[in-house]
Design an enzyme around this catalytic site. Structure first.
Site, short mmCIF file in Angstrom:
data_model
loop_
_atom_site.label_atom_id
_atom_site.label_comp_id
_atom_site.label_asym_id
_atom_site.label_seq_id
_atom_site.Cartn_x
_atom_site.Cartn_y
_atom_site.Cartn_z
N LYS A 1 93.43 12.73 -69.56
CA LYS A 1 93.61 11.95 -70.98
C LYS A 1 94.21 10.42 -71.14
O LYS A 1 94.57 10.22 -70.75
CB LYS A 1 94.76 12.53 -71.67
CG LYS A 1 95.98 12.33 -72.43
CD LYS A 1 97.22 12.98 -72.78
CE LYS A 1 98.14 12.96 -74.24
NZ LYS A 1 98.18 11.32 -74.10
N GLN B 1 99.97 17.01 -64.87
CA GLN B 1 99.39 15.76 -65.36
C GLN B 1 99.95 14.51 -63.86
O GLN B 1 100.97 14.66 -63.46
CB GLN B 1 100.03 15.75 -66.62
CG GLN B 1 99.49 14.00 -67.02
CD GLN B 1 100.03 13.75 -68.66
OE1 GLN B 1 100.51 12.57 -69.07
NE2 GLN B 1 99.32 13.97 -69.28
N ASN C 1 94.46 14.12 -79.84
CA ASN C 1 96.24 13.76 -79.54
C ASN C 1 96.86 12.88 -81.11
O ASN C 1 96.02 11.61 -80.68
CB ASN C 1 96.34 14.02 -77.84
CG ASN C 1 97.70 13.50 -77.83
OD1 ASN C 1 98.06 12.53 -77.16
ND2 ASN C 1 98.59 14.34 -78.31
N CYS D 1 99.03 6.18 -70.88
CA CYS D 1 100.53 5.93 -71.16
C CYS D 1 100.44 4.09 -70.90
O CYS D 1 100.28 3.98 -70.22
CB CYS D 1 101.57 6.52 -69.74
SG CYS D 1 102.91 5.89 -69.95
N HIS E 1 93.98 10.81 -77.12
CA HIS E 1 94.86 9.77 -78.27
C HIS E 1 94.37 8.69 -78.84
O HIS E 1 93.48 8.29 -78.28
CB HIS E 1 96.48 9.42 -77.35
CG HIS E 1 96.87 9.07 -77.98
ND1 HIS E 1 98.67 8.49 -77.83
CD2 HIS E 1 97.47 7.98 -79.62
CE1 HIS E 1 99.32 8.71 -78.82
NE2 HIS E 1 98.63 8.20 -79.70
#
EC number: 1.3.1.91
Length: 312
Positions: A122, A53, A194, A83, A154
């Protein structure tokens, strides 16, 4: 999962499940290109299938890092666009990139042009100020047109001003229905869910809608959950490994690490989650988190910890 899913944890996770796809902690392009790349890329062959990642936003740098990943034998490169940490926002890394879908598309294209392994993304379902479903579809649409076929979603927005990374994992509500709508509207893409998934029963339910599920903190804090994954989700007929067997399988790996000059706690800090819900669990955790720093014979202490796990 920075500082958590290092190579030692991944090796441990592989003792519990042979089939799950494992991810590295997020590594920035700067760390790979200007730091000790071999330290971040190092892994054991048993860790495959394995994804690196990456955090970054300069297409050329990401392409160079993807080449390093491919040369090191990784099966996939995953770009982190989820993030919420202030540390990464300031460097145009992570969730703030959701405001720049064309840049993310350029990054994906640069990586895909550079390597033959899979390039995935992601991301969150949005960020504050850009959290409508139309904007999410715009993001996924532009990035998929650049060649990305797999998105790990997510199912929370990220609030980039005013919430800590920990609060961003808890306060914005989970909206699985948004991710489900995304799968319905982009049926040709692989959509992996996620966020907030804690049990195999939940995994099985989500897999009726999604192409995959990603476990993060639950897999780290309650790692023995992984011992049932191969049988429940992949149809394996192999016997489930016991807690003691999983830790015993780590012993040769720990011996090698010690022989190379490493400390046992580099590895055993990752296995503390095995010590839950049985008589002796507290002693197990004490052995591997406190006593490990004081013992002159770490392997004997490890054997004590394994004995405590027998039968649990």
């Amino acid at each position: 999962m920075m500082d958590w899913t290092d190579r030692h944890f991944r090796y441990f996770a592989r003792q519990l499940s042979q089939r799950t796809l494992l991810y590295t902690e997020m590594v920035t392009t700067g760390a790979l290109l200007h730091g000790d790349a071999s330290r971040f890329l190092r892994h054991d062959e048993s860790e495959h299938p394995l994804a690196l990642q990456l955090g970054g936003s300069v297409p050329g740098d990401l392409a160079a890092c993807a080449k390093l990943a491919e040369a090191a034998g990784y099966d996939e490169v995953n770009l982190n666009v989820g993030c919420p940490s202030d540390r990464v926002q300031n460097n145009m890394i992570g969730a703030c990139l959701m405001a720049h879908p064309q840049l993310v598309a350029d990054c994906v294209k640069a990586m895909r042009d550079a390597v033959g392994i899979e390039v995935t993304v992601k991301h969150r379902i949005g960020i504050n100020g850009r959290d409508s479903y139309a904007e999410l579809c715009d993001f996924v649409g532009q990035v998929s047109e650049a060649g990305c076929r797999s998105f790990t979603v997510h199912a929370r927005i990220a609030i980039l001003e005013g919430l800590s990374p920990k609060e961003n994992r808890e306060i914005p509500p989970l909206r699985y229905e948004v991710a489900a709508q995304l799968k319905q509207d982009f049926p040709e893409l692989e959509i992996v869910l996620n966020g907030g998934i804690k049990t195999l029963e939940q995994c099985e339910a989500h897999l009726r809608v999604f192409d995959g599920v990603m476990l993060g903190r639950e897999a780290y804090q309650n790692p023995y959950l992984l011992a049932n994954v191969d049988q429940a989700l992949f149809g394996s007929s192999a016997a489930r490994v016991s807690r003691a067997e999983a830790l015993r399988a780590m012993r040769p790996y720990i011996e090698r690490h010690l022989a190379e000059g490493g400390a046992m706690h580099h590895i055993t800090r990752h296995v503390l989650g095995l010590g839950q819900g049985f008589p002796g669990a507290r002693r197990f955790r004490q052995l591997l988190s406190v006593d490990v720093h004081k013992t002159p014979d770490p392997l004997a202490l490890l054997d004590q910890a394994i004995d405590l796990l027998e039968g649990h």
